[in-house]
Design a protein around this motif. Structure first.
Motif, PDB file in Angstrom:
ATOM      1  N   VAL A 235       0.828  -1.211   0.000  1.00 15.50           N
ATOM      2  CA  VAL A 235       0.000   0.000   0.000  1.00 15.50           C
ATOM      3  C   VAL A 235       0.864   1.264   0.000  1.00 15.50           C
ATOM      4  N   ASN A 236       2.092   1.167   0.519  1.00 15.64           N
ATOM      5  CA  ASN A 236       3.020   2.302   0.477  1.00 15.64           C
ATOM      6  C   ASN A 236       3.798   2.364  -0.845  1.00 15.64           C
ATOM      7  N   HIS A 237       3.565   1.405  -1.745  1.00 16.24           N
ATOM      8  CA  HIS A 237       4.129   1.401  -3.096  1.00 16.24           C
ATOM      9  C   HIS A 237       5.655   1.505  -3.089  1.00 16.24           C
ATOM     10  N   ARG A 238       6.302   0.662  -2.287  1.00 13.51           N
ATOM     11  CA  ARG A 238       7.759   0.724  -2.189  1.00 13.51           C
ATOM     12  C   ARG A 238       8.335  -0.620  -1.774  1.00 13.51           C
ATOM     13  N   ILE A 239       9.655  -0.707  -1.861  1.00 18.42           N
ATOM     14  CA  ILE A 239      10.408  -1.857  -1.386  1.00 18.42           C
ATOM     15  C   ILE A 239      11.277  -1.359  -0.236  1.00 18.42           C
TER      16      ILE A 239
ATOM     17  N   TRP B 168      13.116   2.028  -1.704  1.00 19.73           N
ATOM     18  CA  TRP B 168      12.971   2.678  -2.999  1.00 19.73           C
ATOM     19  C   TRP B 168      11.576   2.461  -3.522  1.00 19.73           C
ATOM     20  N   GLY B 169      11.178   3.382  -4.413  1.00 21.52           N
ATOM     21  CA  GLY B 169       9.867   3.320  -5.040  1.00 21.52           C
ATOM     22  C   GLY B 169       8.922   4.366  -4.493  1.00 21.52           C
ATOM     23  N   SER B 170       7.922   4.644  -5.305  1.00 23.57           N
ATOM     24  CA  SER B 170       6.822   5.536  -4.932  1.00 23.57           C
ATOM     25  C   SER B 170       5.648   5.163  -5.831  1.00 23.57           C
ATOM     26  N   GLU B 171       4.499   5.763  -5.582  1.00 25.31           N
ATOM     27  CA  GLU B 171       3.327   5.420  -6.374  1.00 25.31           C
ATOM     28  C   GLU B 171       3.420   6.017  -7.769  1.00 25.31           C
ATOM     29  N   GLY B 172       3.158   5.193  -8.767  1.00 22.13           N
ATOM     30  CA  GLY B 172       3.164   5.642 -10.147  1.00 22.13           C
ATOM     31  C   GLY B 172       3.343   4.488 -11.099  1.00 22.13           C
ATOM     32  N   ASN B 173       3.529   4.813 -12.375  1.00 20.00           N
ATOM     33  CA  ASN B 173       3.688   3.753 -13.374  1.00 20.00           C
ATOM     34  C   ASN B 173       4.950   3.913 -14.220  1.00 20.00           C
ATOM     35  N   ALA B 174       5.855   4.790 -13.818  1.00 19.22           N
ATOM     36  CA  ALA B 174       7.132   4.942 -14.509  1.00 19.22           C
ATOM     37  C   ALA B 174       8.139   3.944 -13.941  1.00 19.22           C
ATOM     38  N   GLU B 175       9.320   3.864 -14.542  1.00 12.00           N
ATOM     39  CA  GLU B 175      10.361   2.988 -14.024  1.00 12.00           C
ATOM     40  C   GLU B 175      10.699   3.385 -12.586  1.00 12.00           C
TER      41      GLU B 175
END
Length: 127
Positions: free
Chosen positions: A68-72, A85-92
């Motif tokens: 749910v936090n859209h990360r690793i 690393w990571g965030s919400e979205g659809n890019a690399e």
């Protein structure tokens, strides 16, 4: 446990369990004896919102999909936070509900991104 989902076993035989709705990771030794737990519900480092999967690498580091936090998030085998690393979205490098994770012997981390319908590959460097 409330819906244990992902599991992985490190090179020493320790079992790691992603305990989804308790928002934590649990660790057991090779004989199934409880060793430790880390994580609570939240958005800060070492906190999770539905950690679906866990993977370990050859150096004993532990990687967790924080869905749910859209990360690793990456930890030591004792649950000490290393990085994220990571965030919400659809890019690399962005995710929309990462749910699966695997690490190969070459330092590559593979993440299945549920809502973006893709797999992303990351190269991990060890300093």
């Amino acid at each position: 446990k409330r819906q244990p989902m992902g599991i992985d076993i490190d090179l020493l035989g320790n079992l790691y369990v992603a305990d989804v709705y308790n928002h934590r990771i649990q660790k057991f030794d090779a004989n199934g004896n409880y060793k430790l737990t880390w994580g609570t519900s939240g958005e800060e480092n070492s906190q999770f919102k539905t950690p679906y999967a866990v993977a370990t690498d050859i150096f004993g580091f532990v990687y967790v999909t924080d869905s749910v936090n859209h990360r690793i998030q990456k930890f030591t085998s004792l649950g000490k936070f290393i990085t994220k690393w990571g965030s919400e979205g659809n890019a690399e490098g962005e995710f929309k509900s990462p749910r699966g994770i695997a690490v190969d012997g070459y330092g590559n981390v593979y993440v299945s991104d549920f809502e973006n319908h893709n797999i992303q590959k990351f190269r991990i460097t060890y300093d």
